[in-house]
Motif scaffolding. Structure first.
Motif, PDB file in Angstrom:
ATOM      1  N   ASP A  92      35.540  36.683  48.398  1.00  0.00           N
ATOM      2  CA  ASP A  92      34.468  37.527  48.340  1.00  0.00           C
ATOM      3  C   ASP A  92      33.093  36.737  49.462  1.00  0.00           C
ATOM      4  N   ALA A  93      32.434  37.947  50.067  1.00  0.00           N
ATOM      5  CA  ALA A  93      31.653  37.223  50.858  1.00  0.00           C
ATOM      6  C   ALA A  93      30.222  36.830  50.468  1.00  0.00           C
ATOM      7  N   ALA A  94      29.336  36.865  50.785  1.00  0.00           N
ATOM      8  CA  ALA A  94      27.675  36.428  50.859  1.00  0.00           C
ATOM      9  C   ALA A  94      27.248  37.338  50.101  1.00  0.00           C
ATOM     10  N   GLY A  95      26.980  37.503  48.311  1.00  0.00           N
ATOM     11  CA  GLY A  95      26.796  38.619  48.061  1.00  0.00           C
ATOM     12  C   GLY A  95      27.340  39.681  48.018  1.00  0.00           C
ATOM     13  N   LEU A  96      28.863  39.814  48.463  1.00  0.00           N
ATOM     14  CA  LEU A  96      29.734  40.590  48.249  1.00  0.00           C
ATOM     15  C   LEU A  96      31.059  40.428  47.472  1.00  0.00           C
ATOM     16  N   GLU A  97      30.967  41.071  46.521  1.00  0.00           N
ATOM     17  CA  GLU A  97      32.114  40.270  45.480  1.00  0.00           C
ATOM     18  C   GLU A  97      33.242  42.164  45.747  1.00  0.00           C
ATOM     19  N   ILE A  98      34.461  41.308  46.755  1.00  0.00           N
ATOM     20  CA  ILE A  98      35.392  42.473  46.848  1.00  0.00           C
ATOM     21  C   ILE A  98      37.016  42.126  45.874  1.00  0.00           C
ATOM     22  N   ARG A  99      36.424  41.183  45.385  1.00  0.00           N
ATOM     23  CA  ARG A  99      37.911  41.068  44.502  1.00  0.00           C
ATOM     24  C   ARG A  99      37.792  41.310  43.257  1.00  0.00           C
ATOM     25  N   SER A 100      38.905  41.199  42.812  1.00  0.00           N
ATOM     26  CA  SER A 100      38.782  42.092  40.686  1.00  0.00           C
ATOM     27  C   SER A 100      38.778  41.063  39.817  1.00  0.00           C
ATOM     28  N   GLY A 101      39.424  39.780  40.162  1.00  0.00           N
ATOM     29  CA  GLY A 101      39.091  38.689  39.668  1.00  0.00           C
ATOM     30  C   GLY A 101      41.181  38.098  39.141  1.00  0.00           C
ATOM     31  N   TRP A 102      41.950  38.382  39.584  1.00  0.00           N
ATOM     32  CA  TRP A 102      42.777  38.083  39.563  1.00  0.00           C
ATOM     33  C   TRP A 102      43.429  36.948  40.051  1.00  0.00           C
TER      34      TRP A 102
END
Length: 119
Positions: A92-102
Protein backbone atom coordinates in the motif's frame (compact mmCIF):
# COMPACT_ATOMS: atom_id res chain seq x y z
CA UNK A 1 23.34 5.96 -1.84
CA UNK A 2 24.78 5.86 -5.34
CA UNK A 3 22.89 4.41 -8.28
CA UNK A 4 24.06 1.03 -9.54
CA UNK A 5 25.55 0.95 -13.02
CA UNK A 6 25.01 -1.72 -15.67
CA UNK A 7 27.53 -2.72 -18.29
CA UNK A 8 26.42 -2.87 -21.91
CA UNK A 9 24.13 -5.87 -22.42
CA UNK A 10 23.46 -6.43 -18.72
CA UNK A 11 20.04 -6.29 -17.11
CA UNK A 12 19.08 -5.74 -13.48
CA UNK A 13 17.83 -9.35 -13.50
CA UNK A 14 21.02 -11.19 -14.53
CA UNK A 15 21.85 -12.28 -10.98
CA UNK A 16 18.30 -13.05 -9.85
CA UNK A 17 17.25 -16.49 -8.67
CA UNK A 18 14.38 -18.30 -10.40
CA UNK A 19 12.04 -17.27 -7.58
CA UNK A 20 13.09 -13.61 -7.84
CA UNK A 21 12.57 -13.66 -11.63
CA UNK A 22 9.09 -15.14 -11.23
CA UNK A 23 8.24 -12.47 -8.66
CA UNK A 24 9.48 -9.70 -10.97
CA UNK A 25 7.54 -11.18 -13.91
CA UNK A 26 4.35 -11.50 -11.88
CA UNK A 27 4.64 -7.95 -10.55
CA UNK A 28 5.27 -6.53 -14.03
CA UNK A 29 2.42 -8.62 -15.53
CA UNK A 30 -0.02 -7.41 -12.87
CA UNK A 31 1.05 -3.77 -13.29
CA UNK A 32 0.95 -3.95 -17.10
CA UNK A 33 -2.49 -5.56 -17.01
CA UNK A 34 -3.83 -2.84 -14.69
CA UNK A 35 -2.29 -0.01 -16.74
CA UNK A 36 -3.55 -1.53 -19.99
CA UNK A 37 -7.08 -1.79 -18.61
CA UNK A 38 -7.07 1.86 -17.52
CA UNK A 39 -5.64 3.02 -20.85
CA UNK A 40 -8.26 1.08 -22.82
CA UNK A 41 -11.04 2.70 -20.74
CA UNK A 42 -9.75 6.18 -21.57
CA UNK A 43 -8.89 5.54 -25.20
CA UNK A 44 -10.64 7.83 -27.67
CA UNK A 45 -10.42 8.26 -31.44
CA UNK A 46 -7.51 10.71 -31.32
CA UNK A 47 -4.24 10.28 -33.18
CA UNK A 48 -2.53 9.77 -29.81
CA UNK A 49 -4.34 6.43 -29.43
CA UNK A 50 -4.19 5.46 -33.10
CA UNK A 51 -0.65 6.29 -34.21
CA UNK A 52 0.89 8.16 -31.28
CA UNK A 53 2.60 7.10 -28.09
CA UNK A 54 -0.71 5.94 -26.57
CA UNK A 55 -1.28 3.49 -29.41
CA UNK A 56 2.36 2.41 -29.23
CA UNK A 57 2.08 1.74 -25.49
CA UNK A 58 -1.14 -0.26 -25.90
CA UNK A 59 0.38 -2.41 -28.63
CA UNK A 60 3.51 -3.06 -26.57
CA UNK A 61 1.32 -4.05 -23.61
CA UNK A 62 -0.81 -6.31 -25.81
CA UNK A 63 2.23 -8.10 -27.21
CA UNK A 64 3.98 -8.42 -23.84
CA UNK A 65 0.89 -9.76 -22.10
CA UNK A 66 0.10 -12.18 -24.92
CA UNK A 67 3.60 -13.60 -24.70
CA UNK A 68 3.57 -13.70 -20.89
CA UNK A 69 0.23 -15.54 -20.80
CA UNK A 70 1.88 -18.44 -22.61
CA UNK A 71 -1.48 -19.72 -23.85
CA UNK A 72 -3.39 -19.15 -20.60
CA UNK A 73 -6.30 -16.72 -20.27
CA UNK A 74 -6.13 -13.58 -18.14
CA UNK A 75 -8.92 -15.01 -16.01
CA UNK A 76 -7.04 -18.26 -15.38
CA UNK A 77 -3.86 -16.40 -14.41
CA UNK A 78 -5.78 -14.07 -12.11
CA UNK A 79 -7.75 -16.80 -10.34
CA UNK A 80 -4.89 -19.25 -9.96
CA UNK A 81 -2.19 -16.80 -8.90
CA UNK A 82 -2.63 -13.04 -9.04
CA UNK A 83 -5.80 -12.84 -6.93
CA UNK A 84 -3.75 -13.75 -3.89
CA UNK A 85 -0.20 -12.95 -4.96
CA UNK A 86 -1.03 -9.32 -5.67
CA UNK A 87 -1.03 -8.69 -1.93
CA UNK A 88 2.45 -10.20 -1.66
CA UNK A 89 3.81 -8.45 -4.75
CA UNK A 90 2.73 -4.90 -3.89
CA UNK A 91 2.61 -2.60 -0.87
CA UNK A 92 0.00 0.00 0.00
CA UNK A 93 1.12 3.57 -0.61
CA UNK A 94 0.51 6.64 1.53
CA UNK A 95 -3.23 7.30 1.31
CA UNK A 96 -3.78 4.50 -1.24
CA UNK A 97 -4.65 0.94 -0.28
CA UNK A 98 -3.99 -1.33 -3.26
CA UNK A 99 -3.88 -4.62 -1.39
CA UNK A 100 -7.03 -6.65 -0.73
CA UNK A 101 -6.01 -8.17 2.60
CA UNK A 102 -4.51 -11.56 1.76
CA UNK A 103 -1.35 -12.68 3.58
CA UNK A 104 0.80 -15.78 3.76
CA UNK A 105 0.31 -17.57 7.07
CA UNK A 106 3.74 -17.88 8.71
CA UNK A 107 2.72 -21.13 10.42
CA UNK A 108 1.14 -23.19 7.64
CA UNK A 109 2.27 -21.34 4.48
CA UNK A 110 -1.31 -21.00 3.18
CA UNK A 111 -2.97 -17.78 2.02
CA UNK A 112 -5.32 -16.30 4.59
CA UNK A 113 -7.15 -13.04 5.07
CA UNK A 114 -6.00 -10.25 7.38
CA UNK A 115 -9.65 -9.34 7.79
CA UNK A 116 -12.28 -11.60 9.39
CA UNK A 117 -14.70 -10.40 6.63
CA UNK A 118 -12.66 -11.99 3.80
CA UNK A 119 -12.69 -15.76 3.65
Amino acid sequence: MSEKQLEWGQTPYDQCSREELIQHCARLYAATSALNSVALQHKDGSTYWKKGSGGDALERARQAMESARNGHSDESIYRSYLLYAGDLLFKDAAGLEIRSGWVLCPECGQMTSESPLVS
